[in-house]
Design a protein around this motif. Structure first.
Motif, PDB file in Angstrom:
ATOM      1  N   HIS A 191       0.848  -1.190   0.000  1.00 17.73           N
ATOM      2  CA  HIS A 191       0.000   0.000   0.000  1.00 17.73           C
ATOM      3  C   HIS A 191       0.884   1.240   0.000  1.00 17.73           C
ATOM      4  CE1 HIS A 191      -3.437  -2.586   1.084  1.00 17.73           C
ATOM      5  NE2 HIS A 191      -2.607  -3.168   1.935  1.00 17.73           N
TER       6      HIS A 191
ATOM      7  N   SER B 285      -3.433 -12.791  -6.430  1.00 14.89           N
ATOM      8  CA  SER B 285      -3.241 -11.772  -5.401  1.00 14.89           C
ATOM      9  C   SER B 285      -2.221 -12.192  -4.349  1.00 14.89           C
ATOM     10  CB  SER B 285      -4.577 -11.484  -4.720  1.00 14.89           C
ATOM     11  OG  SER B 285      -4.425 -10.609  -3.634  1.00 14.89           O
TER      12      SER B 285
ATOM     13  N   ALA C  89      -8.369  -3.574  -9.057  1.00 14.52           N
ATOM     14  CA  ALA C  89      -7.535  -2.380  -9.210  1.00 14.52           C
ATOM     15  C   ALA C  89      -6.091  -2.795  -9.487  1.00 14.52           C
ATOM     16  CB  ALA C  89      -7.595  -1.529  -7.945  1.00 14.52           C
TER      17      ALA C  89
ATOM     18  N   GLY D 103      -5.219   2.208 -10.548  1.00 18.65           N
ATOM     19  CA  GLY D 103      -4.346   1.898  -9.412  1.00 18.65           C
ATOM     20  C   GLY D 103      -3.008   2.627  -9.490  1.00 18.65           C
ATOM     21  N   TRP D 104      -2.046   2.173  -8.694  1.00 21.94           N
ATOM     22  CA  TRP D 104      -0.765   2.902  -8.608  1.00 21.94           C
ATOM     23  C   TRP D 104       0.441   1.971  -8.692  1.00 21.94           C
ATOM     24  CZ3 TRP D 104       2.288   1.988  -4.149  1.00 21.94           C
ATOM     25  CH2 TRP D 104       1.651   1.244  -3.159  1.00 21.94           C
ATOM     26  N   ASP D 105       0.275   0.786  -9.255  1.00 19.02           N
ATOM     27  CA  ASP D 105       1.395  -0.153  -9.376  1.00 19.02           C
ATOM     28  C   ASP D 105       2.280   0.276 -10.547  1.00 19.02           C
ATOM     29  OD1 ASP D 105       3.148  -2.258  -9.604  1.00 19.02           O
ATOM     30  OD2 ASP D 105       1.629  -3.802  -9.288  1.00 19.02           O
TER      31      ASP D 105
ATOM     32  N   LYS E  79      -2.412  -6.806  -5.998  1.00 17.11           N
ATOM     33  CA  LYS E  79      -3.072  -7.698  -6.961  1.00 17.11           C
ATOM     34  C   LYS E  79      -2.067  -8.476  -7.803  1.00 17.11           C
ATOM     35  CE  LYS E  79      -6.886  -6.003  -5.431  1.00 17.11           C
ATOM     36  NZ  LYS E  79      -7.618  -6.705  -4.374  1.00 17.11           N
TER      37      LYS E  79
ATOM     38  N   GLU F  14      -3.170  -2.388  -8.426  1.00 18.54           N
ATOM     39  CA  GLU F  14      -2.351  -1.992  -7.292  1.00 18.54           C
ATOM     40  C   GLU F  14      -1.413  -3.132  -6.937  1.00 18.54           C
ATOM     41  OE1 GLU F  14      -5.412  -1.161  -4.443  1.00 18.54           O
ATOM     42  OE2 GLU F  14      -5.435  -3.228  -3.708  1.00 18.54           O
TER      43      GLU F  14
ATOM     44  N   GLN G 244      -9.903  -0.420 -11.973  1.00 21.53           N
ATOM     45  CA  GLN G 244      -9.353   0.931 -11.852  1.00 21.53           C
ATOM     46  C   GLN G 244      -7.846   0.933 -12.099  1.00 21.53           C
ATOM     47  OE1 GLN G 244     -11.339   3.268 -11.755  1.00 21.53           O
ATOM     48  NE2 GLN G 244     -13.094   2.932 -10.412  1.00 21.53           N
TER      49      GLN G 244
END
Length: 376
Positions: A118, A279, A202, A236-238, A207, A204, A234
């Motif tokens: 996170h 995940s 998402a 996300g930010w990965d 996942k 991120e 979505q």
């Protein structure tokens, strides 16, 4: 009984689907509930819970800071005005000065077990509020035994107030799709008639999408007519997703479908060759259950709560790209096994009903009200 739905975003992810489905199931079960929500959701909750009192919150709850301020100041006064004995806060935070009993849903323990999955700000925020809820709430609802175990390992004294209640699945929304629903989902992501492996979530780090992309590319590299990989959800930010996508050979097709409408999900999931969800850890794993109910063969991992959902009705793999590749290829080469798993998944998904979830929540509300009435 007042449910605070103001934290539900406009685009319904897992938490939104939990709150919406719970509200509808409680109302159908005859529970006397009130729902406070964002103004945009007033009509929605009026339809979902026609017997409930639906109260729109002020527009000032639109941002997280404004919503938290409202939660600590206005929500307790609203609960007192409505005369409710329990306030259910379904997304970690809670009013700290309410006279009503408090029930808080804690969805996930990975803010403690895997904080690197996170953003640092998000991890710190949810760790703080999770710890607060475990100390201050009368009852904390968690969606899996795995989440309960991890949270009570962090706060051992809180075990007595933790209640495990599995989510359900909306069988009207998530069902074996008709040919028309499958075609519509294909059209929505520009697939035509190409078979595909589906992912929903998402993008991120938790996942594990980069491992999925690399594993997929390796698994289908030598196939004369390889399926596509479709990533729905979505952005996300990965930051690793882009580099993984850049490494995919040009002859292979990976589609970033973005957010798909709720009504398209059964067709998208059930119309796939298989749903891959590798995940690194889930508090429950609602996309896995929804894929199972949609008649999909599912490949996931054994991390945290996922085996509680999938049982023996899904295939499992490790979290590395090589593990994902081997499991994908094995399933793609074995349509009979995919069919057996899909049938088993449909049967198992029927064990997760929102009616049962609502009944267990009502028990948690009664327990909280009883605990709050005891002398401290």
């Amino acid at each position: 009984m007042l449910i605070d739905a103001t934290a539900v975003p406009a685009d319904r992810g897992g938490v939104g689907r939990y709150v919406d489905s719970l509200v509808a199931a409680l109302d159908a079960d005859g529970a006397a509930i009130a729902v406070v929500c964002q103004p945009r959701d007033t009509e929605l909750y009026g339809r979902l819970a026609p017997h409930a009192e639906v109260v729109p919150a002020a527009e000032s709850t639109a941002t997280r800071t404004a919503r938290l301020t409202w939660e600590q100041t206005t929500l307790p006064r609203l609960a007192a005005r409505l005369g409710v004995d329990v306030v259910h806060s379904p997304h970690y935070t809670m009013p700290l000065a309410s006279r009503a009993a408090s029930v808080v849903t804690l969805h996930d323990a990975t803010f403690f077990t895997d904080p690197v999955l996170h953003s640092s700000v998000k991890a710190r925020f949810f760790r703080t509020w999770t710890s607060t809820a475990l100390r201050r709430a009368d009852v904390c609802v968690v969606p899996s035994d795995a989440t309960a175990h991890e949270l009570t390992r962090v706060t051992p004294a809180a075990r007595a107030r933790v209640e495990v209640v599995h989510h359900g699945v909306d069988e009207e929304r998530f069902h074996v799709p008709s040919p028309e629903e499958t075609r519509a989902a294909r059209d929505a992501v520009g697939l035509g008639t190409t078979p595909y492996v589906a992912f929903l979530g998402a993008l991120e780090p938790r996942k594990n999408v980069p491992a999925l992309v690399r594993g997929f590319a390796h698994a289908v590299a030598d196939m004369p007519e390889p399926p596509a990989l479709v990533l729905a959800g979505q952005p996300g930010w990965d930051r690793q997703v882009e580099s993984a996508l850049d490494s995919v050979p040009h002859r292979l097709r990976v589609i970033r479908a973005g957010y798909l409408p709720y009504d398209a999900l059964a067709g998208f999931l059930g119309g796939s060759e298989l749903v891959a969800y590798p995940s690194l850890g889930e508090g429950f794993g609602l996309p896995v259950l929804e894929a199972m109910a949609s008649g999909a063969c599912v490949l996931t991992t054994r991390r945290l709560a996922l085996p509680e959902v999938g049982g023996d009705a899904v295939a499992y793999c490790g979290v590395g790209a090589g593990d994902v590749a081997a499991a994908l290829r094995e399933l793609l080469d074995d349509p009979a096994r995919r069919s057996r798993l899909a049938s088993a998944a449909q049967r198992r998904a029927k064990e997760f009903a929102w009616g049962s979830t609502a009944e267990r929540h009502r028990e948690a509300y009664a327990r909280a009200a009883h605990a709050a009435a005891l002398p401290h």
